[in-house]
Design a protein around this motif. Sequence first.
Motif, PDB file in Angstrom:
ATOM      1  N   ALA A 177      -8.705  -4.118  -6.154  1.00 35.69           N
ATOM      2  CA  ALA A 177      -7.662  -3.695  -5.230  1.00 35.69           C
ATOM      3  C   ALA A 177      -6.305  -5.033  -5.519  1.00 35.69           C
ATOM      4  O   ALA A 177      -5.163  -4.373  -5.483  1.00 35.69           O
ATOM      5  CB  ALA A 177      -7.993  -3.978  -3.791  1.00 35.69           C
ATOM      6  N   ASP A 203       0.802  -1.204  -0.045  1.00 35.95           N
ATOM      7  CA  ASP A 203       0.102   0.036   0.002  1.00 35.95           C
ATOM      8  C   ASP A 203       0.812   1.376   0.002  1.00 35.95           C
ATOM      9  O   ASP A 203       0.227   2.246   0.426  1.00 35.95           O
ATOM     10  CB  ASP A 203      -0.858   0.003   1.337  1.00 35.95           C
ATOM     11  CG  ASP A 203      -1.823  -1.265   1.250  1.00 35.95           C
ATOM     12  OD1 ASP A 203      -2.032  -1.934   0.077  1.00 35.95           O
ATOM     13  OD2 ASP A 203      -2.455  -1.418   2.142  1.00 35.95           O
ATOM     14  N   VAL A 208      -2.902  -3.658  -3.835  1.00 39.22           N
ATOM     15  CA  VAL A 208      -3.202  -3.247  -2.715  1.00 39.22           C
ATOM     16  C   VAL A 208      -4.024  -4.206  -1.962  1.00 39.22           C
ATOM     17  O   VAL A 208      -4.720  -5.186  -2.568  1.00 39.22           O
ATOM     18  CB  VAL A 208      -3.566  -1.899  -2.748  1.00 39.22           C
ATOM     19  CG1 VAL A 208      -2.635  -0.959  -3.358  1.00 39.22           C
ATOM     20  CG2 VAL A 208      -5.118  -1.756  -3.391  1.00 39.22           C
ATOM     21  N   LEU A 242      -6.334   2.274  -9.127  1.00 33.20           N
ATOM     22  CA  LEU A 242      -7.547   1.613  -8.811  1.00 33.20           C
ATOM     23  C   LEU A 242      -8.623   1.882 -10.132  1.00 33.20           C
ATOM     24  O   LEU A 242      -9.192   0.880 -10.593  1.00 33.20           O
ATOM     25  CB  LEU A 242      -8.502   1.953  -7.584  1.00 33.20           C
ATOM     26  CG  LEU A 242      -7.645   1.372  -6.308  1.00 33.20           C
ATOM     27  CD1 LEU A 242      -8.174   2.440  -5.412  1.00 33.20           C
ATOM     28  CD2 LEU A 242      -7.886  -0.115  -6.347  1.00 33.20           C
ATOM     29  N   ALA A 260      -7.855  -0.891   1.000  1.00 30.79           N
ATOM     30  CA  ALA A 260      -7.025   0.219   0.440  1.00 30.79           C
ATOM     31  C   ALA A 260      -7.984   1.109  -0.479  1.00 30.79           C
ATOM     32  O   ALA A 260      -8.223   2.286  -0.367  1.00 30.79           O
ATOM     33  CB  ALA A 260      -5.814   0.036  -0.383  1.00 30.79           C
ATOM     34  N   PRO A 261      -9.047   0.524  -1.475  1.00 32.27           N
ATOM     35  CA  PRO A 261      -9.710   1.270  -2.192  1.00 32.27           C
ATOM     36  C   PRO A 261     -10.648   2.377  -1.205  1.00 32.27           C
ATOM     37  O   PRO A 261     -10.930   3.474  -2.015  1.00 32.27           O
ATOM     38  CB  PRO A 261     -10.651   0.193  -2.828  1.00 32.27           C
ATOM     39  CG  PRO A 261      -9.878  -0.712  -2.892  1.00 32.27           C
ATOM     40  CD  PRO A 261      -9.210  -0.723  -1.547  1.00 32.27           C
TER      41      PRO A 261
END
Length: 204
Positions: A38, A5, A43, A16, A47-48
Motif C-alpha cells: 500500500a 486514496d 495509499v 497494488l 486501502a488494499p
Amino acid sequence: MAGRDSYHHGNLREALVQATAILIAEVGPQSFTLAEAARRAGVSAAAPYRHFTGRDDLLEEVARQGFEAFADRLHTAFDDGKPNPLAAFLRTGQAYLDFARESPGHYIAMFESGISITGNAALSRASDQARGVIMAAASALFAHLPADQRPPATMVANHVWALSHGVVELFGRGKPGARAPYSPAEMLESGVLIYLRGLGLLPQ
C-alpha cells in the motif's frame, strides 16, 4: 491536490498489483506485506482491503496477471510454428527466459510463492493457457510422425518446462550462472536439443 486514496475504481487494484510485483522481486514472496504494498502504491494501509481479502489474494492476482502475460509472450514466440516447428519451439524457450528476466516479481509469484494454483479458478485457467502453448509447440515437433510413434505431448512439455525453470534458477540469476562460460539461452537451447535427440526427434 488529489488525496492518497483518490484512485478511480480499478486503478487502485492495478497499482497494488504492480507495486507488489516490484516488492516481491526485491524481498521475495514471503516477506512482502500488504502495508508495504500500500505504501509503495501511495495509499493507506487499509486501502488494499477494498479489492483483496488479504496478502494471499493479492499474491494470487500478481501470479494470474503474470501467467496471462507469460502465455501471450509464449504464443507470440511460437507464431503458429513458423518457419518450422523446431525454430518455433526454441523461440518459446527463449521467451521463457526473457519473461523470467524482465518480470521477476510476476515470475516468482507464479512459480516460487507456494500459492495453490488449482485453488483459484482464474489463476488455474491462466496457468493452463501458458502450458497449452508449450504443449502445442511440443506437438508440432512430432506431428509428422505416425500417431503410434509420437511421444506424449504432455511429457515433452513438462520436461522442457522443468528444464527452462532449472536454467532460470541456476543460470539466470547470477551465481553460479555468472561463472559459466555460456549464457542461460545457450544452456537451455543445448539442453533442449540433447533432449529432443534422445527422443529421436532430431538426427544425431
